[in-house]
Scaffold this active site. Structure first.
Site, short mmCIF file in Angstrom:
data_model
loop_
_atom_site.label_atom_id
_atom_site.label_comp_id
_atom_site.label_asym_id
_atom_site.label_seq_id
_atom_site.Cartn_x
_atom_site.Cartn_y
_atom_site.Cartn_z
N CYS A 269 0.84 -1.20 0.00
CA CYS A 269 0.00 0.00 0.00
C CYS A 269 0.88 1.25 0.00
O CYS A 269 1.55 1.52 -0.98
CB CYS A 269 -0.96 -0.06 1.19
N HIS B 76 -3.36 -5.92 0.90
CA HIS B 76 -2.68 -6.12 2.18
C HIS B 76 -2.56 -7.59 2.56
O HIS B 76 -3.49 -8.13 3.18
CB HIS B 76 -3.46 -5.40 3.29
N GLU C 120 -0.76 -8.74 4.93
CA GLU C 120 -0.65 -8.81 6.40
C GLU C 120 -2.02 -8.75 7.08
O GLU C 120 -2.14 -9.06 8.25
CB GLU C 120 0.28 -7.71 6.91
#
Lengths: 227, 83
Positions: free
Chosen positions: A86, A194, A196
């Protein structure tokens, strides 16, 4: 394998990234404030999402001029892994570690939802735990994720198999549905979605986990085996 | 002291959704003659006069103020009347 998560003023996914690596993958990781960060003893550098410096001037532009990015460049030049997610991706393009730029989303709105991605290249150090053509679910959360590059660059990206992830339903207007790319050497990955935030089923998807697992596996195979 | 005005514009072919929204709003206000709107930036710098003023401003633009992948820039240098 030791991970460094670099926090800039305005980063807001740094703790998610740290938690994912430290507590879900049980890897050695440190959260480092950009100003005092010494990246020398780390194997992989993770640049998290957020709004570094309030997105002033252009997203990632101010962070790209910070001293820690000089260290990231040296680290990348040694062939060691760098992952930017990002805002981290935006910082990587602004610092010249990855080609292209990230523009305002085509429909101007900030978008925060799950997207279906296609794994275009499963031969990178970040993606060997996936299969080519596989579809995975990862969340996006950005206002400026519209990947842009000129036609020559796009041709190079395609020829060198640098396009790693594409969107199945392009949400932001990105050229060639691009969601993530690697540099020519394959050790620097930038992506808007994302991974994560998708490391356990409770979060809606665990598809991001294999990205980190690939990295750790390949690190052991190549670097540790040769050491 | 010099006043430097840096004008930054999006390159042709780079999508400008902000410009598109502005154009639509102008149409909504009745200014239907507007065929295109594109949004840029203007950065004003107060600078000490120096031997390589133009070279240094060009460097600043290339390194930070503009992103050559998506933007073009021009600048003008004038006397800063405030000094």
């Amino acid at each position: 394998m030791k991970f460094a998560v670099v926090t800039f003023p305005g980063s807001n996914c740094d703790k998610d990234m740290y938690e994912a690596v430290k507590n879900i993958l049980k890897a050695d990781a440190d959260l480092l404030w950009y100003e005092h960060a010494n990246l020398e003893n780390y194997d992989a550098i993770l640049l998290p999402g957020g709004f570094s410096y309030g997105d002033y001037l252009r997203t990632g532009a101010i962070a790209a001029t910070s001293k820690v990015m000089q260290q990231v460049k040296q680290h990348a030049a040694q062939g060691k892994p760098v992952l930017g997610v990002c805002n981290g991706f935006q910082i990587l393009t602004e610092s010249g570690l990855l080609p292209g730029a990230l523009l305002r989303n085509k429909k101007l709105s900030f978008m925060c939802h799950q997207e279906t991605l296609t794994v275009e290249n499963s031969q990178t150090i970040f993606t060997t735990a996936y299969t080519k053509g596989e579809t995975i679910q990862l969340p996006i959360a950005h206002g400026e994720g519209n990947y842009y590059c000129d036609e020559i660059t796009l041709q190079e990206l395609t020829e060198n198999q640098q396009i790693v992830f594409t969107y199945q339903n392009n949400p932001n207007g990105s050229v060639a549905n691009i969601a993530g790319i690697v540099n020519k050497q394959g050790n620097v990955l930038g992506m808007m979605p994302h991974p994560e935030r998708a490391v356990e089923q409770l979060l809606g998807s665990a598809d991001g986990l294999r990205l980190f697992q690939s990295l750790i596996h390949n690190w052991r195979e190549t670097y540790v085996a040769n050491a | 002291m010099k006043k430097v005005m840096v004008h930054i514009t999006l390159k042709a072919g780079v999508l400008d959704p902000q410009g598109k929204a502005i154009q639509r709003s102008l149409h909504a206000l009745g200014y239907t003659e507007v065929e295109e709107a594109r949004v840029g930036k203007m950065i004003e710098l107060q600078m000490e006069e120096g031997p390589q003023l133009e070279t240094r401003i060009t460097e600043m633009c290339d390194k930070l103020l503009a992103n050559p992948v998506i933007e073009n820039y021009q600048f003008t240098i004038e006397e800063d009347v405030r000094s």
